[in-house]
Design a protein around this motif. Structure first.
Motif, PDB file in Angstrom:
ATOM      1  N   GLU A 230       3.334   4.970  12.876  1.00 27.31           N
ATOM      2  CA  GLU A 230       4.415   4.810  11.882  1.00 27.31           C
ATOM      3  C   GLU A 230       4.483   6.049  10.991  1.00 27.31           C
ATOM      4  O   GLU A 230       5.558   6.555  10.676  1.00 27.31           O
ATOM      5  CB  GLU A 230       4.170   3.559  11.030  1.00 27.31           C
TER       6      GLU A 230
ATOM      7  N   PRO B 259       6.854  -2.966  12.453  1.00 27.22           N
ATOM      8  CA  PRO B 259       5.681  -2.719  13.300  1.00 27.22           C
ATOM      9  C   PRO B 259       5.696  -3.483  14.627  1.00 27.22           C
ATOM     10  O   PRO B 259       4.788  -4.249  14.930  1.00 27.22           O
ATOM     11  CB  PRO B 259       4.517  -3.154  12.407  1.00 27.22           C
TER      12      PRO B 259
ATOM     13  N   GLY C  25       0.790  -1.236   0.000  1.00 29.54           N
ATOM     14  CA  GLY C  25       0.000   0.000   0.000  1.00 29.54           C
ATOM     15  C   GLY C  25       0.817   1.278   0.000  1.00 29.54           C
ATOM     16  O   GLY C  25       0.372   2.309  -0.512  1.00 29.54           O
ATOM     17  N   GLY C  26       1.981   1.225   0.597  1.00 28.91           N
ATOM     18  CA  GLY C  26       2.866   2.384   0.538  1.00 28.91           C
ATOM     19  C   GLY C  26       2.398   3.569   1.375  1.00 28.91           C
ATOM     20  O   GLY C  26       2.748   4.711   1.072  1.00 28.91           O
ATOM     21  N   SER C  27       1.641   3.316   2.453  1.00 34.07           N
ATOM     22  CA  SER C  27       1.173   4.470   3.226  1.00 34.07           C
ATOM     23  C   SER C  27       2.328   5.152   3.956  1.00 34.07           C
ATOM     24  O   SER C  27       2.322   6.379   4.129  1.00 34.07           O
ATOM     25  CB  SER C  27       0.070   4.059   4.206  1.00 34.07           C
ATOM     26  N   ASN C  28       3.342   4.403   4.368  1.00 35.00           N
ATOM     27  CA  ASN C  28       4.524   5.039   4.970  1.00 35.00           C
ATOM     28  C   ASN C  28       5.285   5.856   3.930  1.00 35.00           C
ATOM     29  O   ASN C  28       5.769   6.951   4.221  1.00 35.00           O
ATOM     30  CB  ASN C  28       5.441   3.984   5.595  1.00 35.00           C
TER      31      ASN C  28
HETATM   32  C1  GRF Z   1       3.723  -1.323   7.924  1.00 29.99           C
HETATM   33  O1  GRF Z   1       3.108  -1.686   9.134  1.00 29.99           O
HETATM   34  C2  GRF Z   1       5.184  -1.622   7.993  1.00 29.99           C
HETATM   35  O2  GRF Z   1       5.760  -1.350   9.225  1.00 29.99           O
HETATM   36  C3  GRF Z   1       5.143  -3.110   7.735  1.00 29.99           C
HETATM   37  O3  GRF Z   1       4.192  -3.273   6.719  1.00 29.99           O
HETATM   38  C4  GRF Z   1       3.257  -2.224   6.780  1.00 29.99           C
HETATM   39  C5  GRF Z   1       3.306  -1.558   5.445  1.00 29.99           C
HETATM   40  O4  GRF Z   1       2.457  -0.510   5.332  1.00 29.99           O
HETATM   41  N1  GRF Z   1       6.438  -3.668   7.468  1.00 29.99           N
HETATM   42  P1  GRF Z   1       2.546   0.514   4.095  1.00 29.99           P
HETATM   43  O5  GRF Z   1       2.873  -0.283   2.843  1.00 29.99           O
HETATM   44  O6  GRF Z   1       3.590   1.520   4.422  1.00 29.99           O
HETATM   45  O7  GRF Z   1       1.163   1.084   4.022  1.00 29.99           O
END
Ligand code: GRF
Length: 197
Positions: A182, A118, A11-14
């Motif tokens: 995060e 996480p 998803g790449g939300s981070n």
């Molecule tokens: C996050 O919880 C990250 O820590 C874990 O996978 C999830 C990915 O989320 N390794 P996103 O792709 O950044 O939405």
């Protein structure tokens, strides 16, 4: 201009949180840095859509098409190195990137390769962190940003955030609570690295 290259698998939300912070906080003027590219090991990663919308370079390297881990990592390094010059060393940011990297790759980018995990490391390295925290009866959970070293989910800790585990939590509800944190700590940790703090 320092180039930030973000590696994703989903998803790449981070990744989006880091891109938004870089815009809002004007990392270009403040740190001489920009998010240059997003690389995914999955063509279906929805984070690629956001990356394209933001005008970032996007690359897909499907790990299944490489003979082994070394070959995949070599191809990955080849793409990353396009953004790496002696004047502007690349910062490699793992954001939900679900591949284990070889020691050779990790050592190449030592000190400029970061990950978010996480859980409150050193507890619960590896997969299924939220379910494992629930099964262990933890009262608190969280996330950790750390420099990447060859040992999985180890390496110097840069940032952590703690959330409570609430009655009735499932892996999904806990994961959602951790994820909002995060999004807060990852951009902050990257900014601190850029400013050499
Ligand atoms: C996050 O919880 C990250 O820590 C874990 O996978 C999830 C990915 O989320 N390794 P996103 O792709 O950044 O939405």
């Amino acid at each position: 201009m320092k180039n930030i290259v973000i590696l994703i698998s989903g998803g790449g939300s981070n990744m989006a949180a880091i891109v938004r912070a870089s815009q809002k906080e004007d990392w270009a003027s403040r740190y001489g840095a920009r998010v240059a590219a997003v690389i995914s090991n999955k063509g279906t990663a929805s984070g690629l859509v956001f990356g394209k919308e933001q005008g970032l370079d996007t690359h897909v390297l499907d790990h299944k098409t490489y003979a082994d881990r070394e070959a995949f990592d070599a191809a990955l390094a080849e793409v990353i190195n396009r953004y790496d010059t002696p004047q502007a060393p690349v910062l490699v940011v793992l954001a939900g990137f679900m591949r284990i990297l070889t020691a050779g790759f990790v050592e190449k980018y030592a000190g400029r390769l970061v990950n978010i995990h996480p859980s409150l490391l050193p507890a619960f390295g590896g997969l299924h962190t939220h379910q494992r925290a629930l099964d262990a009866g933890c009262k608190f959970a969280g996330a950790t940003v750390h420099l990447v070293t060859p040992e999985l989910d180890h390496g110097p800790i840069l940032e952590q955030a703690v959330v409570p585990v609430l009655p009735g939590d499932t892996a999904e509800t806990l994961s959602a609570r951790v994820l909002t944190q995060e999004h807060r700590i990852y951009p902050r940790a990257v900014a601190a690295l850029l400013s050499n703090k």
